[in-house]
Design an enzyme around this catalytic site. Structure first.
Site, short mmCIF file in Angstrom:
data_model
loop_
_atom_site.label_atom_id
_atom_site.label_comp_id
_atom_site.label_asym_id
_atom_site.label_seq_id
_atom_site.Cartn_x
_atom_site.Cartn_y
_atom_site.Cartn_z
CB SER A 213 3.60 -22.68 18.55
OG SER A 213 4.01 -21.83 17.86
CD GLU A 336 -1.74 -18.16 20.89
OE1 GLU A 336 -0.65 -18.27 20.93
OE2 GLU A 336 -2.82 -19.08 21.05
CG HIS A 437 2.54 -18.01 20.88
ND1 HIS A 437 1.72 -18.87 20.14
CD2 HIS A 437 3.74 -18.90 20.36
CE1 HIS A 437 2.13 -19.68 19.38
NE2 HIS A 437 3.41 -19.83 19.58
#
Length: 530
Positions: A213, A336, A437
């Site tokens: 991320s 995600e 995610h």
């Protein structure tokens, strides 16, 4: 913090038996760690001086040396940031730290000290965009990764949000040369690794930077920084190239200055009073950061292309030449956005067809919307409108960024790039999250047992993923090639084949995977939703 530290050669465990604790010498002094399951662990080793007072907003300075042996038993402080609860899918991942400006510290897990083994070094950059979280969450414990791969694992904390990414060059001219201090912290940590890691059994000539991320965005940014050249030799970007204007590009000084103006307004300060930011109490600045995040012109904290520390965007419109010879692995999970959008907005799971179409219209004009929905629905005919929405937005925001980044890296032709996607569906909450995610953390670090909130309580399937993914990351760190006997052959990404390793209970390497999506989404609008 830097006072003399008295040496103690032995520790007394609960049973009263004296045990030798590992001691290592750094350029700044000796540190004492502890042993966990055969791995020597050192926490909170300073790689820079405190960043408060006159050091605030400036490039990091070296730590002060100490005498004696410093206990390295606790994680460094979390970078200053507004408080946020650990909830939902992240609930299993604890973080024992509290915030403090003295946050430039790193943690090391190693199988042996100073034995000349020259182990690969894996340096982790934590996520949270460029604004929050830390490298000390329990899922990042490097014990199992270090033992599995005979590697040295390093995690760290660094400055975030306005403390690390507020551009003040136009407001305080003497700070123009210190742009992106949060990124310069990462460079300083890599310099520390270069100078000290051999004492911890690592090879300073074989360093991999990896992150997820925002941490993946940090990896991409470090790859474009001249000061970092030669400090790392492989790179892994996990779910880190989302939205071209978020992580492939960088902000301009003018854009970044506007965000600084937003923060000043929240503090009721005029631009001419910007120097007062240096002396404000940490808590006052943290409160203003929280307020600026809700302002009409929301403040965003990300790297700035200042022309010096970061000459241009990380990987747009072309991959950076400064890291052209560095092998790259890049990828994402399949859905995600189920976590990123569904956690704060659970109502999105239950939207109807009309609401789905209205939301998707932000990316597609009327002539393309029907075509896009039809393409994704054909692949998942039983998907609800909410599931289809998360799938499509994940493709637009994350997969599109990964394709672009991989294409640009492959076009350089100087080092291989490998593309992956994780498609395993977590059973948590009946499978509604899909492949969310951050789901890869327990697989990469081999910490499935401590990740029930993310992967469920039945460990057989997620552990099978860890048996594939963790060795792939280790193999890549060792040689620049992620192949190992536990997965099918994984070719490097080339155009037009664009082979993707699809990780699942039965993984497969697929040429031109989702190519119809890639072609269709190339024309979707740019919209930074994160």
């Amino acid at each position: 913090m830097m006072a003399d530290i008295q040496a103690q050669s032995q520790a007394q465990p609960a049973n009263g038996t004296a045990t030798q604790e590992p001691i290592a010498a750094t350029r700044y002094g000796k540190v004492r760690g502890r042993t966990n399951d055969g791995i020597a662990v050192f926490k909170g080793i300073p790689y820079g001086a405190p960043t408060s007072d006159s050091n605030r907003f400036r490039r990091p300075q070296p730590p002060q040396a100490w005498s004696g042996v410093r206990d390295a038993f606790t994680y460094p402080s979390m970078a200053p940031q507004p408080p946020a609860p650990i909830r939902g899918l992240f609930a299993s991942w604890t973080d024992p730290t509290s915030i403090g400006e003295d946050c430039l510290g790193l943690n090391i897990w190693t199988p042996a000290l100073n034995d000349g083994a020259k182990r690969p070094v894996m340096v982790w950059f934590h996520g949270g965009d460029f604004a929050s979280l830390s490298g000390s969450r329990s899922v990042f414990d490097g014990t199992r990764l270090a033992r599995r791969g005979d590697v040295v694992v390093v995690t760290l904390n660094h400055r975030l949000n306005a403390f690390g990414f507020m551009y003040l060059g136009a407001l305080i001219p003497e700070l123009a040369g210190d742009a992106n201090p949060g990124m310069l912290d990462l460079v300083a940590a890599l310099q520390w690794v270069r100078d000290n890691i051999a004492e911890f059994g690592g090879d300073p000539a074989n360093v991999t930077i990896f992150g997820q991320s925002g941490g993946g965005g940090k990896v991409a940014t470090v790859m474009a920084m001249p000061a970092a050249k030669g400090l790392f030799h492989r790179a892994i970007i996990q779910s880190g190239t989302y939205a071209r204007n978020a992580h492939l590009e960088a902000m301009t000084p003018d854009q970044a200055t506007q965000h600084a103006h937003t923060l000043l307004a929240c503090l009721e300060l005029k631009p001419a009073d910007a120097r007062k930011l240096i002396d404000l109490p940490m808590g006052t600045l943290v409160a203003a950061i929280a307020k600026a995040a809700q302002a009409e012109r929301r403040a965003v904290w990300r790297p700035v292309a200042d022309g010096k520390n970061l000459p241009a965007g990380p990987s747009w419109p072309k991959a950076p030449e400064v890291s052209a010879d560095v092998p790259l692995m890049i990828g994402s999970t399949a859905t995600e956005m189920s976590m990123l959008m569904g956690t704060p907005r659970p109502d999105l799971f239950d939207i109807d067809e009309s609401t789905m179409r209205k939301r998707l219209s932000a990316w597609f004009g009327p002539d393309k919307l029907d075509e896009a929905i039809a393409l994704f629905r054909k692949k998942a005919p039983k998907a609800t409108p909410g599931q289809l929405f998360f799938d499509m937005v994940s493709a637009i925001v994350f997969r599109r960024g990964a394709w672009r980044h991989a294409d640009l890296k492959a076009a350089q032709g100087q080092a291989p790039v490998y593309l992956y996607e994780i498609d395993w569906v977590t059973p948590v909450d009946g499978g509604k999250w899909g492949s969310p995610h951050s789901m890869e953390h327990p697989f990469v670090f081999d910490n499935v047992a401590g990740s029930a909130s993310m992967v469920g309580t039945e460990q057989a399937e997620p552990q099978a993923l860890a048996e594939q993914i963790s060795p792939a990351w280790i193999a890549f760190a060792r040689t620049g090639n992620p192949n190992h006997p536990g997965i099918p052959h994984w070719p490097a990404y080339t155009v037009p084949e664009r082979t993707t390793m699809v990780f699942d209970t039965a993984s497969k390497a697929v040429p031109q995977f989702r190519d119809d999506e890639r072609v269709l989404l190339a024309s979707a609008a740019e919209k930074d939703v994160l």
